[in-house]
Design an enzyme around this catalytic site. Sequence first.
Site, PDB file in Angstrom:
ATOM      1  N   CYS A  86       0.804  -1.226   0.000  1.00 36.26           N
ATOM      2  CA  CYS A  86       0.000   0.000   0.000  1.00 36.26           C
ATOM      3  C   CYS A  86       0.835   1.273   0.000  1.00 36.26           C
ATOM      4  O   CYS A  86       0.286   2.368  -0.122  1.00 36.26           O
ATOM      5  CB  CYS A  86      -0.943  -0.006   1.205  1.00 36.26           C
ATOM      6  SG  CYS A  86      -1.908  -1.519   1.335  1.00 36.26           S
ATOM      7  N   HIS A  91      -2.864   7.761   6.437  1.00 38.78           N
ATOM      8  CA  HIS A  91      -3.046   6.489   5.731  1.00 38.78           C
ATOM      9  C   HIS A  91      -4.442   5.946   6.034  1.00 38.78           C
ATOM     10  O   HIS A  91      -5.157   5.542   5.135  1.00 38.78           O
ATOM     11  CB  HIS A  91      -1.970   5.502   6.160  1.00 38.78           C
ATOM     12  CG  HIS A  91      -2.059   4.185   5.474  1.00 38.78           C
ATOM     13  ND1 HIS A  91      -1.925   4.045   4.096  1.00 38.78           N
ATOM     14  CD2 HIS A  91      -2.272   2.932   5.956  1.00 38.78           C
ATOM     15  CE1 HIS A  91      -2.051   2.766   3.776  1.00 38.78           C
ATOM     16  NE2 HIS A  91      -2.263   2.069   4.877  1.00 38.78           N
ATOM     17  N   GLU A 145      -1.680   4.370  13.892  1.00 38.98           N
ATOM     18  CA  GLU A 145      -1.233   5.565  13.180  1.00 38.98           C
ATOM     19  C   GLU A 145      -1.513   6.820  13.994  1.00 38.98           C
ATOM     20  O   GLU A 145      -0.679   7.736  14.061  1.00 38.98           O
ATOM     21  CB  GLU A 145      -1.900   5.679  11.816  1.00 38.98           C
ATOM     22  CG  GLU A 145      -1.419   6.895  11.033  1.00 38.98           C
ATOM     23  CD  GLU A 145      -2.057   7.064   9.678  1.00 38.98           C
ATOM     24  OE1 GLU A 145      -1.592   7.934   8.917  1.00 38.98           O
ATOM     25  OE2 GLU A 145      -3.023   6.338   9.372  1.00 38.98           O
ATOM     26  N   LYS A 163      -9.624   7.954   2.281  1.00 41.08           N
ATOM     27  CA  LYS A 163     -10.124   6.609   2.018  1.00 41.08           C
ATOM     28  C   LYS A 163     -11.579   6.448   2.454  1.00 41.08           C
ATOM     29  O   LYS A 163     -12.251   5.506   2.017  1.00 41.08           O
ATOM     30  CB  LYS A 163      -9.234   5.566   2.692  1.00 41.08           C
ATOM     31  CG  LYS A 163      -7.837   5.456   2.075  1.00 41.08           C
ATOM     32  CD  LYS A 163      -7.002   4.399   2.765  1.00 41.08           C
ATOM     33  CE  LYS A 163      -5.596   4.314   2.170  1.00 41.08           C
ATOM     34  NZ  LYS A 163      -4.768   5.509   2.462  1.00 41.08           N
ATOM     35  N   HIS A 215      -9.703   2.034  -0.325  1.00 41.91           N
ATOM     36  CA  HIS A 215      -8.250   1.868  -0.287  1.00 41.91           C
ATOM     37  C   HIS A 215      -7.758   1.434  -1.666  1.00 41.91           C
ATOM     38  O   HIS A 215      -8.031   0.325  -2.102  1.00 41.91           O
ATOM     39  CB  HIS A 215      -7.898   0.828   0.777  1.00 41.91           C
ATOM     40  CG  HIS A 215      -6.441   0.740   1.089  1.00 41.91           C
ATOM     41  ND1 HIS A 215      -5.474   1.378   0.352  1.00 41.91           N
ATOM     42  CD2 HIS A 215      -5.773   0.081   2.083  1.00 41.91           C
ATOM     43  CE1 HIS A 215      -4.292   1.124   0.855  1.00 41.91           C
ATOM     44  NE2 HIS A 215      -4.442   0.336   1.908  1.00 41.91           N
ATOM     45  N   PHE A 264       1.677  -3.507   3.961  1.00 42.85           N
ATOM     46  CA  PHE A 264       2.033  -4.824   4.470  1.00 42.85           C
ATOM     47  C   PHE A 264       3.533  -5.051   4.268  1.00 42.85           C
ATOM     48  O   PHE A 264       4.119  -4.613   3.277  1.00 42.85           O
ATOM     49  CB  PHE A 264       1.260  -5.906   3.723  1.00 42.85           C
ATOM     50  CG  PHE A 264      -0.156  -6.112   4.207  1.00 42.85           C
ATOM     51  CD1 PHE A 264      -0.699  -5.347   5.220  1.00 42.85           C
ATOM     52  CD2 PHE A 264      -0.951  -7.097   3.634  1.00 42.85           C
ATOM     53  CE1 PHE A 264      -2.002  -5.542   5.661  1.00 42.85           C
ATOM     54  CE2 PHE A 264      -2.259  -7.315   4.059  1.00 42.85           C
ATOM     55  CZ  PHE A 264      -2.777  -6.534   5.078  1.00 42.85           C
TER      56      PHE A 264
END
Length: 409
Positions: free
Chosen positions: A165, A305, A316, A333, A338, A397
Amino acid sequence: MSGARDDVVVTGLGAITPLGGNAATTWEALLDGASGIRGDVLGTSRRADLAPTAAGTMAVDPVTLLAPAQARRLDRSQQAALVAAAEAWADAGSPEVDPERLVSVIGTGIGGVQTLLKEHEALASAGARRVSPRTVPMLMPNAAAAAVSIAYNARGGVYTPVSACSSGAEALALGARLIRAGEADVVIAGGTEAAITPITVAGFGQARALSRFDGDPADASRPFAADRSGFVLGEGAGVVVLESATHAQARDARVRAVLAGAGIASDAHHMTAPAPDGAGQIAAMRAALRNAGVEPSLISHINAHATGTSVGDAGEAAAIAEVFGRVTVTAPKAAMGHLFGAAGAVEAILAALSVQHGIVPPTRNISSGIDPEIDLDVPAVRRDAPQTAVLSNSFGFGGQNVALVFTAA
């Protein structure tokens, strides 16, 4: 902020997203509080064992924006990248540049997965002779970057960050690094993804990562909300034209923003879970600030994010608080879903537009309230105020963390 080094400036923007077929319509829809998330995008009749799936499909089919012969030779992710690149290149004024000094950097998390699945189905149902001879170039992760390089005669190098991502954001960081190292004058940089497929839905569903919201699909993506339950799949592409300030000034180019700094750090912790102490995210944000020569207090707001997962958003938020204290953040998002490998590039475009126009975009779907353990300022309506500097986060990831800092031109 930049010292003696040559600034890296943003002169062109291009996007195709669930909110719009280009950067301008995406931006306006975001400011209007619209949603690009639609219900049951796969069709439950196709797979009875898959629940109806909300997702952010592209608002305009990229096939309609390309020549038919060209579109047939490209996976959907590559189509999106070329559409966004064409807009960005035109927005930059179609700069004249030495091809040896022009570079293509397009990241992706997966690559041509739709082609892979389609051709595997053809193999299984009809045999090897029914598999397309274009299968391999259509499924290669580097094909989008290569297609862009071919379209614009970029002979200074082709790069493909495949960093989950954070791929799109890492592409911009790499582009800026190449310019500052003197290896390029202009870089076409961005990210692309088109991976809304039964296998991705099933995989993320089995991992319990997808939103379980049982209501209007437009409300399914709920970053930072107390009742968030997972992320929503999205697709699209975002591409920017980066230039050295010297090159841009020589051609009297319009500058939308300065990519003042980038920071990259890794968790080295877990394949899917972020480090509990947020060390990698904190390190990336501090590195971006240091690279930009910007103090934390000068950041006007943060493009988070913020995917809508319980653990991810909380982690986060804690990392942001560690670096900035209580600060204003926005979570696009909630409106788009996403976009995986495209997310960092599309959201970098939004951050650059925030700086250019002096606007903090709103965050949808927080009317039920922010998680009480998250101490951030998350506006539900747009705010018009000068944006000295905006930081954009992208985490992937594998523990891959990228932060970008944009400042006013």
